[in-house]
Write a protein that holds these residues in place. Sequence first.
Motif, PDB file in Angstrom:
ATOM      1  N   THR A 234       0.829  -1.201   0.000  1.00 56.86           N
ATOM      2  CA  THR A 234       0.000   0.000   0.000  1.00 56.86           C
ATOM      3  C   THR A 234       0.865   1.253   0.000  1.00 56.86           C
ATOM      4  OG1 THR A 234      -1.719  -1.175   1.221  1.00 56.86           O
ATOM      5  CG2 THR A 234      -1.850   1.222   1.208  1.00 56.86           C
ATOM      6  N   ARG A 235       1.926   1.254   0.806  1.00 55.60           N
ATOM      7  CA  ARG A 235       2.821   2.414   0.845  1.00 55.60           C
ATOM      8  C   ARG A 235       3.489   2.632  -0.508  1.00 55.60           C
ATOM      9  NH1 ARG A 235       3.673   1.074   6.373  1.00 55.60           N
ATOM     10  NH2 ARG A 235       5.180  -0.541   5.823  1.00 55.60           N
ATOM     11  N   GLN A 236       3.845   1.538  -1.188  1.00 57.59           N
ATOM     12  CA  GLN A 236       4.443   1.675  -2.512  1.00 57.59           C
ATOM     13  C   GLN A 236       3.477   2.340  -3.486  1.00 57.59           C
ATOM     14  OE1 GLN A 236       5.898  -2.571  -2.947  1.00 57.59           O
ATOM     15  NE2 GLN A 236       7.565  -1.489  -3.976  1.00 57.59           N
ATOM     16  N   VAL A 237       2.234   1.897  -3.453  1.00 63.53           N
ATOM     17  CA  VAL A 237       1.231   2.476  -4.347  1.00 63.53           C
ATOM     18  C   VAL A 237       1.067   3.963  -4.065  1.00 63.53           C
ATOM     19  CG1 VAL A 237      -1.218   2.486  -4.944  1.00 63.53           C
ATOM     20  CG2 VAL A 237      -0.004   0.322  -4.694  1.00 63.53           C
ATOM     21  N   LEU A 238       0.969   4.308  -2.787  1.00 64.29           N
ATOM     22  CA  LEU A 238       0.738   5.707  -2.429  1.00 64.29           C
ATOM     23  C   LEU A 238       1.925   6.590  -2.784  1.00 64.29           C
ATOM     24  CD1 LEU A 238      -1.000   5.266   1.044  1.00 64.29           C
ATOM     25  CD2 LEU A 238      -2.052   5.643  -1.179  1.00 64.29           C
ATOM     26  N   SER A 239       3.142   6.078  -2.599  1.00 65.89           N
ATOM     27  CA  SER A 239       4.322   6.897  -2.855  1.00 65.89           C
ATOM     28  C   SER A 239       4.578   7.079  -4.345  1.00 65.89           C
ATOM     29  CB  SER A 239       5.554   6.267  -2.194  1.00 65.89           C
ATOM     30  OG  SER A 239       5.817   4.987  -2.753  1.00 65.89           O
ATOM     31  N   VAL A 240       4.281   6.061  -5.140  1.00 64.88           N
ATOM     32  CA  VAL A 240       4.583   6.121  -6.566  1.00 64.88           C
ATOM     33  C   VAL A 240       3.459   6.783  -7.359  1.00 64.88           C
ATOM     34  CG1 VAL A 240       4.989   4.712  -8.624  1.00 64.88           C
ATOM     35  CG2 VAL A 240       6.096   4.115  -6.472  1.00 64.88           C
ATOM     36  N   ALA A 241       2.224   6.577  -6.934  1.00 59.67           N
ATOM     37  CA  ALA A 241       1.094   6.938  -7.789  1.00 59.67           C
ATOM     38  C   ALA A 241       0.222   8.062  -7.247  1.00 59.67           C
ATOM     39  CB  ALA A 241       0.232   5.705  -8.024  1.00 59.67           C
ATOM     40  N   SER A 242       0.747   8.890  -6.359  1.00 58.54           N
ATOM     41  CA  SER A 242      -0.064   9.983  -5.814  1.00 58.54           C
ATOM     42  C   SER A 242      -0.560  10.914  -6.911  1.00 58.54           C
ATOM     43  CB  SER A 242       0.748  10.781  -4.790  1.00 58.54           C
ATOM     44  OG  SER A 242       1.032  10.000  -3.664  1.00 58.54           O
ATOM     45  N   SER A 243       0.323  11.221  -7.863  1.00 59.10           N
ATOM     46  CA  SER A 243      -0.082  12.122  -8.944  1.00 59.10           C
ATOM     47  C   SER A 243      -1.184  11.503  -9.795  1.00 59.10           C
ATOM     48  CB  SER A 243       1.122  12.478  -9.819  1.00 59.10           C
ATOM     49  OG  SER A 243       1.671  11.319 -10.426  1.00 59.10           O
ATOM     50  N   SER A 244      -1.131  10.179  -9.974  1.00 54.29           N
ATOM     51  CA  SER A 244      -2.184   9.509 -10.746  1.00 54.29           C
ATOM     52  C   SER A 244      -3.524   9.601 -10.037  1.00 54.29           C
ATOM     53  CB  SER A 244      -1.820   8.035 -10.960  1.00 54.29           C
ATOM     54  OG  SER A 244      -0.713   7.911 -11.814  1.00 54.29           O
ATOM     55  N   MET A 245      -3.499   9.478  -8.728  1.00 59.62           N
ATOM     56  CA  MET A 245      -4.740   9.571  -7.969  1.00 59.62           C
ATOM     57  C   MET A 245      -5.330  10.971  -8.059  1.00 59.62           C
ATOM     58  SD  MET A 245      -4.043   7.193  -4.618  1.00 59.62           S
ATOM     59  CE  MET A 245      -2.306   7.522  -4.376  1.00 59.62           C
ATOM     60  N   LEU A 246      -4.469  11.978  -7.997  1.00 62.21           N
ATOM     61  CA  LEU A 246      -4.954  13.352  -8.114  1.00 62.21           C
ATOM     62  C   LEU A 246      -5.469  13.631  -9.520  1.00 62.21           C
ATOM     63  CD1 LEU A 246      -2.244  15.276  -6.061  1.00 62.21           C
ATOM     64  CD2 LEU A 246      -4.643  14.940  -5.452  1.00 62.21           C
ATOM     65  N   ASP A 247      -4.788  13.091 -10.532  1.00 65.02           N
ATOM     66  CA  ASP A 247      -5.255  13.263 -11.910  1.00 65.02           C
ATOM     67  C   ASP A 247      -6.626  12.620 -12.099  1.00 65.02           C
ATOM     68  OD1 ASP A 247      -2.964  14.614 -12.567  1.00 65.02           O
ATOM     69  OD2 ASP A 247      -1.959  12.881 -13.474  1.00 65.02           O
ATOM     70  N   ALA A 248      -6.798  11.428 -11.532  1.00 69.18           N
ATOM     71  CA  ALA A 248      -8.095  10.751 -11.631  1.00 69.18           C
ATOM     72  C   ALA A 248      -9.179  11.563 -10.935  1.00 69.18           C
ATOM     73  CB  ALA A 248      -8.005   9.356 -11.018  1.00 69.18           C
ATOM     74  N   ALA A 249      -8.843  12.120  -9.763  1.00 72.13           N
ATOM     75  CA  ALA A 249      -9.816  12.929  -9.023  1.00 72.13           C
ATOM     76  C   ALA A 249     -10.195  14.178  -9.809  1.00 72.13           C
ATOM     77  CB  ALA A 249      -9.245  13.309  -7.660  1.00 72.13           C
ATOM     78  N   ASN A 250      -9.218  14.809 -10.448  1.00 73.16           N
ATOM     79  CA  ASN A 250      -9.508  16.012 -11.236  1.00 73.16           C
ATOM     80  C   ASN A 250     -10.413  15.695 -12.422  1.00 73.16           C
ATOM     81  OD1 ASN A 250      -7.997  17.660  -9.578  1.00 73.16           O
ATOM     82  ND2 ASN A 250      -6.137  17.499 -10.809  1.00 73.16           N
ATOM     83  N   THR A 251     -10.153  14.573 -13.071  1.00 74.24           N
ATOM     84  CA  THR A 251     -11.007  14.171 -14.193  1.00 74.24           C
ATOM     85  C   THR A 251     -12.433  13.923 -13.727  1.00 74.24           C
ATOM     86  OG1 THR A 251      -9.117  13.149 -15.315  1.00 74.24           O
ATOM     87  CG2 THR A 251     -11.316  12.474 -16.034  1.00 74.24           C
ATOM     88  N   LEU A 252     -12.569  13.265 -12.583  1.00 77.11           N
ATOM     89  CA  LEU A 252     -13.902  12.997 -12.045  1.00 77.11           C
ATOM     90  C   LEU A 252     -14.611  14.287 -11.645  1.00 77.11           C
ATOM     91  CD1 LEU A 252     -13.246   9.818  -9.896  1.00 77.11           C
ATOM     92  CD2 LEU A 252     -14.692   9.982 -11.912  1.00 77.11           C
TER      93      LEU A 252
END
Length: 282
Positions: A234-252
């Motif tokens: 979980t920590r790996q996902v959060l550290s590597v993909a934070s920008s992806s999560m924010l991009d997904a949130a912005n699109t939504l």
Amino acid sequence: MSLAAMAPILTGVLAAAAFVWWELRCDDPALDLRIFRSPRFNAVVIAGAASNMVQGGSMMMVTFYLVVVRTQSTWAFTLLLIPATLLSAVAALCAGRAAARYGNCAVIVAGLAVLAVSLLARLSFEIDTPISVVGAVIALTTLGGAIVQTPQATVMMSSAPINLGGVVSAVKASVGGTFYGLGSAFFSTFGILLFIDDAGPKLAGTGISARQAGDILGASGASPGGAGLDPERTRQVLSVASSSMLDAANTLNLMMTVIPLAAIAVALLLFRRERDASSACC
């Protein structure tokens, strides 16, 4: 989408169609569909559906943002929601007075516009956005929803005969609950799909595929290390993909902005149709 996922949706659609068919032919219907003959009634039902769908989706997303992206406790969201809820109570009272002065249509449009603005404001969220800003945006969302609710209830109750008052109350509650839940489910599903699409290249070399990362995020309702999750993965996902999560949130957020804007257009059209019909009768 798999057949297993589609089956409940199709079942619900068929059940709704069967219910409408039966109610139109029943001598003593549980839901008298004559109430939907009023354009202004339909306008506020659509506005209420849009408002609840946006609130359901946006509250799910801000929880996701606080807990998963910022790794904060769910208590953070709870504490931010308290002042927002108090503000919405005041807004609902003020909306009633505003509707009496400016008209129900104007207030409903204003509430939907506030919801749209609150969604656009979320585009500014970053990992380190001040928590006070996050709280202000949450308050703006609840404010918009509260502004819509008061004139919605007024129009719905005044558009139907007195003997259908109970039916109208049931319609309002059903529409609100259904679309709030749909908003949460719809945008959580699309959020994970958007994340999977964007995160693949960023997760390359970590040994975690984008789909595995999506499964981790989809299962997480708490901070890393929550029940049933591998804390290290979980920590790996959060550290590597934070920008992806924010991009997904912005699109939504951009997708959700279309909902209140479309509801504004429909409300203006239907209220105008009601006025035109009244003028023709006179």
